[in-house]
Design an enzyme around this catalytic site. Structure first.
Site, PDB file in Angstrom:
ATOM      1  N   GLU A  59       0.793 -13.596  12.111  1.00 39.39           N
ATOM      2  CA  GLU A  59       1.221 -12.394  12.819  1.00 39.39           C
ATOM      3  C   GLU A  59       1.081 -11.234  11.828  1.00 39.39           C
ATOM      4  O   GLU A  59       1.197 -11.431  10.613  1.00 39.39           O
ATOM      5  CB  GLU A  59       2.695 -12.518  13.213  1.00 39.39           C
ATOM      6  CG  GLU A  59       2.998 -13.694  14.112  1.00 39.39           C
ATOM      7  CD  GLU A  59       2.567 -13.469  15.556  1.00 39.39           C
ATOM      8  OE1 GLU A  59       2.654 -12.324  16.013  1.00 39.39           O
ATOM      9  OE2 GLU A  59       2.150 -14.442  16.206  1.00 39.39           O
ATOM     10  N   GLU A  97     -12.044  -4.950  -4.980  1.00 38.02           N
ATOM     11  CA  GLU A  97     -12.587  -3.605  -4.732  1.00 38.02           C
ATOM     12  C   GLU A  97     -11.871  -2.534  -5.583  1.00 38.02           C
ATOM     13  O   GLU A  97     -12.374  -1.419  -5.736  1.00 38.02           O
ATOM     14  CB  GLU A  97     -12.452  -3.226  -3.249  1.00 38.02           C
ATOM     15  CG  GLU A  97     -13.396  -3.986  -2.314  1.00 38.02           C
ATOM     16  CD  GLU A  97     -13.006  -5.440  -2.108  1.00 38.02           C
ATOM     17  OE1 GLU A  97     -11.783  -5.726  -2.072  1.00 38.02           O
ATOM     18  OE2 GLU A  97     -13.901  -6.303  -2.016  1.00 38.02           O
ATOM     19  N   ASN A  98     -10.693  -2.864  -6.110  1.00 36.52           N
ATOM     20  CA  ASN A  98      -9.913  -1.861  -6.848  1.00 36.52           C
ATOM     21  C   ASN A  98     -10.552  -1.429  -8.177  1.00 36.52           C
ATOM     22  O   ASN A  98     -10.154  -0.422  -8.762  1.00 36.52           O
ATOM     23  CB  ASN A  98      -8.477  -2.351  -7.113  1.00 36.52           C
ATOM     24  CG  ASN A  98      -7.593  -2.325  -5.885  1.00 36.52           C
ATOM     25  OD1 ASN A  98      -6.651  -3.108  -5.745  1.00 36.52           O
ATOM     26  ND2 ASN A  98      -7.877  -1.429  -4.951  1.00 36.52           N
ATOM     27  N   TRP A  99     -11.571  -2.159  -8.644  1.00 37.46           N
ATOM     28  CA  TRP A  99     -12.283  -1.749  -9.868  1.00 37.46           C
ATOM     29  C   TRP A  99     -12.975  -0.409  -9.668  1.00 37.46           C
ATOM     30  O   TRP A  99     -13.348   0.253 -10.641  1.00 37.46           O
ATOM     31  CB  TRP A  99     -13.336  -2.797 -10.260  1.00 37.46           C
ATOM     32  CG  TRP A  99     -12.768  -4.135 -10.601  1.00 37.46           C
ATOM     33  CD1 TRP A  99     -12.807  -5.263  -9.833  1.00 37.46           C
ATOM     34  CD2 TRP A  99     -12.064  -4.505 -11.802  1.00 37.46           C
ATOM     35  NE1 TRP A  99     -12.175  -6.300 -10.472  1.00 37.46           N
ATOM     36  CE2 TRP A  99     -11.712  -5.861 -11.676  1.00 37.46           C
ATOM     37  CE3 TRP A  99     -11.689  -3.818 -12.964  1.00 37.46           C
ATOM     38  CZ2 TRP A  99     -11.008  -6.552 -12.665  1.00 37.46           C
ATOM     39  CZ3 TRP A  99     -10.988  -4.509 -13.948  1.00 37.46           C
ATOM     40  CH2 TRP A  99     -10.658  -5.848 -13.795  1.00 37.46           C
ATOM     41  N   ASP A 128       0.833  -1.208   0.000  1.00 39.09           N
ATOM     42  CA  ASP A 128       0.000   0.000   0.000  1.00 39.09           C
ATOM     43  C   ASP A 128       0.870   1.262   0.000  1.00 39.09           C
ATOM     44  O   ASP A 128       1.979   1.260   0.540  1.00 39.09           O
ATOM     45  CB  ASP A 128      -0.893  -0.024   1.254  1.00 39.09           C
ATOM     46  CG  ASP A 128      -2.056   0.942   1.131  1.00 39.09           C
ATOM     47  OD1 ASP A 128      -2.275   1.490   0.035  1.00 39.09           O
ATOM     48  OD2 ASP A 128      -2.750   1.155   2.139  1.00 39.09           O
ATOM     49  N   GLY A 129       0.353   2.308  -0.589  1.00 41.97           N
ATOM     50  CA  GLY A 129       1.022   3.612  -0.507  1.00 41.97           C
ATOM     51  C   GLY A 129       1.599   4.125  -1.810  1.00 41.97           C
ATOM     52  O   GLY A 129       2.235   5.185  -1.835  1.00 41.97           O
ATOM     53  N   ASN A 130       1.366   3.411  -2.915  1.00 42.88           N
ATOM     54  CA  ASN A 130       1.909   3.868  -4.205  1.00 42.88           C
ATOM     55  C   ASN A 130       1.357   5.244  -4.591  1.00 42.88           C
ATOM     56  O   ASN A 130       2.089   6.102  -5.090  1.00 42.88           O
ATOM     57  CB  ASN A 130       1.530   2.892  -5.329  1.00 42.88           C
ATOM     58  CG  ASN A 130       2.146   1.532  -5.152  1.00 42.88           C
ATOM     59  OD1 ASN A 130       3.030   1.350  -4.334  1.00 42.88           O
ATOM     60  ND2 ASN A 130       1.676   0.564  -5.925  1.00 42.88           N
ATOM     61  N   GLY A 131       0.054   5.426  -4.371  1.00 36.91           N
ATOM     62  CA  GLY A 131      -0.607   6.669  -4.762  1.00 36.91           C
ATOM     63  C   GLY A 131      -0.031   7.852  -3.987  1.00 36.91           C
ATOM     64  O   GLY A 131       0.303   8.890  -4.568  1.00 36.91           O
ATOM     65  N   ARG A 161      -0.761   8.962 -10.066  1.00 38.78           N
ATOM     66  CA  ARG A 161      -0.754   7.747  -9.254  1.00 38.78           C
ATOM     67  C   ARG A 161      -0.014   6.582  -9.936  1.00 38.78           C
ATOM     68  O   ARG A 161       0.665   5.791  -9.291  1.00 38.78           O
ATOM     69  CB  ARG A 161      -2.186   7.330  -8.925  1.00 38.78           C
ATOM     70  CG  ARG A 161      -2.942   8.348  -8.080  1.00 38.78           C
ATOM     71  CD  ARG A 161      -4.372   7.898  -7.844  1.00 38.78           C
ATOM     72  NE  ARG A 161      -4.419   6.591  -7.220  1.00 38.78           N
ATOM     73  CZ  ARG A 161      -4.236   6.365  -5.916  1.00 38.78           C
ATOM     74  NH1 ARG A 161      -4.013   7.376  -5.099  1.00 38.78           N
ATOM     75  NH2 ARG A 161      -4.287   5.158  -5.438  1.00 38.78           N
TER      76      ARG A 161
HETATM   77  C1  FPP Z   1      -1.991   0.171  -3.276  1.00 37.72           C
HETATM   78  O1  FPP Z   1      -1.484   1.486  -3.231  1.00 37.72           O
HETATM   79  C2  FPP Z   1      -1.450  -0.522  -4.407  1.00 37.72           C
HETATM   80  C3  FPP Z   1      -2.172  -1.115  -5.397  1.00 37.72           C
HETATM   81  C4  FPP Z   1      -3.633  -1.142  -5.441  1.00 37.72           C
HETATM   82  C5  FPP Z   1      -1.509  -1.750  -6.531  1.00 37.72           C
HETATM   83  C6  FPP Z   1      -0.367  -2.640  -6.194  1.00 37.72           C
HETATM   84  C7  FPP Z   1       0.421  -2.744  -7.395  1.00 37.72           C
HETATM   85  C8  FPP Z   1       1.746  -2.639  -7.469  1.00 37.72           C
HETATM   86  C9  FPP Z   1       2.686  -2.556  -6.346  1.00 37.72           C
HETATM   87  C10 FPP Z   1       2.276  -2.565  -8.840  1.00 37.72           C
HETATM   88  C11 FPP Z   1       3.062  -3.694  -9.289  1.00 37.72           C
HETATM   89  C12 FPP Z   1       2.594  -5.057  -8.980  1.00 37.72           C
HETATM   90  C13 FPP Z   1       2.972  -6.097  -9.723  1.00 37.72           C
HETATM   91  C14 FPP Z   1       2.614  -7.465  -9.346  1.00 37.72           C
HETATM   92  C15 FPP Z   1       3.770  -5.891 -10.935  1.00 37.72           C
HETATM   93  P1  FPP Z   1      -2.514   2.676  -3.364  1.00 37.72           P
HETATM   94  O2  FPP Z   1      -2.659   2.994  -4.795  1.00 37.72           O
HETATM   95  O3  FPP Z   1      -3.809   2.314  -2.679  1.00 37.72           O
HETATM   96  O4  FPP Z   1      -1.798   3.813  -2.598  1.00 37.72           O
HETATM   97  P2  FPP Z   1      -2.488   4.955  -1.732  1.00 37.72           P
HETATM   98  O5  FPP Z   1      -3.178   4.288  -0.588  1.00 37.72           O
HETATM   99  O6  FPP Z   1      -1.334   5.807  -1.300  1.00 37.72           O
HETATM  100  O7  FPP Z   1      -3.433   5.686  -2.647  1.00 37.72           O
END
Ligand code: FPP
Length: 250
Positions: free
Chosen positions: A212, A72-74, A25-28, A38
């Site tokens: 855990e 849920e990501n859709w 989590d946290g890419n965005g 994002r």
């Molecule tokens: C959650 O961060 C992340 C995701 C929904 C996507 C996960 C995907 C990757 C790490 C990309 C690569 C994966 C593979 C298998 C190649 P978020 O977008 O919810 O971040 P936020 O909470 O900060 O908005």
């Protein structure tokens, strides 16, 4: 499962988890902090996937399961969903040979029905290409939700009952476990979630009954193998009782 106390560890047993599951989590937020879209964060996240999977062999992690896309990501924007799907296709094409060369066996869990045919074709190809590898087991959860998985498993079980293949009186925990997407996996010992959120978000609900949890503040694109190693070291110090009492302490 019998409890393993610190005293019965075998030589070479580091005390680390055999199966680690990660909610990346946290890419965005990572992208936002840099004034970028994002998807920029998701691309940075994919690089970390490569490094973290690579580090598993040295860190003695035999199974790693990562949450790439939830049921849920859709609900995200069409641009983000399409960008993620394209990233998954790119990741598979780009990483297929490298994963194979590193002896990684890759499998996918989740409902493939809603995914586009090109992506499903690549997923099948990657699974097939790496199926005989016996190093690290990488499981990628794609269009995965724990409740959805249990519902789909129950549907398959009900069909087997209807056709006389399964006696309803024989159904127990192991029966359901055998119908889940994860039937080929041991339960996770440790679930890590990055980015400071303390939720499990429908990830491996049945399988994590005795896992855990580690909720860490680092955003996924900043999650280095060194941080992974630190989290695993903390796990080694935990006393897991699986509902039993520690008789040594009495
Ligand atoms: C959650 O961060 C992340 C995701 C929904 C996507 C996960 C995907 C990757 C790490 C990309 C690569 C994966 C593979 C298998 C190649 P978020 O977008 O919810 O971040 P936020 O909470 O900060 O908005």
């Amino acid at each position: 499962m019998a409890r393993k106390s610190k005293a019965d560890k075998t030589p070479g047993d580091t005390g680390g988890p055999q199966h680690v599951a990660i909610i990346m989590d946290g890419n965005g937020r990572w992208a936002q902090q840099r004034g970028k879209p994002r998807l920029f964060g998701h691309h940075a996240g994919a690089k970390r996937v490569h490094e973290v999977v690579d580090s598993c062999r040295d860190l003695d992690v035999k199974y790693i399961t990562i949450f790439a896309f939830s049921t849920e990501n859709w609900k995200r924007t069409q641009t983000e969903v399409a960008g993620l799907m394209s990233l998954f296709r790119r990741y598979i094409r780009k990483e297929m040979q490298a994963l194979h060369d590193r002896n990684v066996q890759v499998r996918f869990i989740g409902d493939r029905m809603a995914l586009d045919a090109k992506l499903v074709g690549l997923m099948d190809e990657l699974e097939n290409y790496t199926k005989d590898n016996d190093g690290v087991n990488l499981t990628i959860a794609l269009n995965y939700g724990g409740r959805d998985e249990v519902a789909r498993a129950t549907k398959r079980m009900a069909r087997d009952v209807a056709t006389g293949k399964l006696d309803p009186e024989s159904v127990n925990e192991q029966t359901l476990t055998g119908y889940l997407d994860t039937r080929f996996l041991p339960d996770p010992d440790l679930v890590i979630r990055t980015s400071g959120e303390a939720r499990i978000s429908n990830f491996l609900l049945w399988q994590s009954a005795y896992a855990e949890y580690e909720f860490i503040d680092t955003l996924w694109p900043d999650f280095t193998p060194a941080i992974f190693a630190e989290v695993l070291a903390r796990f080694g110090g935990r006393d897991r009782r699986f509902g039993a009492v520690d008789t040594a302490a009495e």
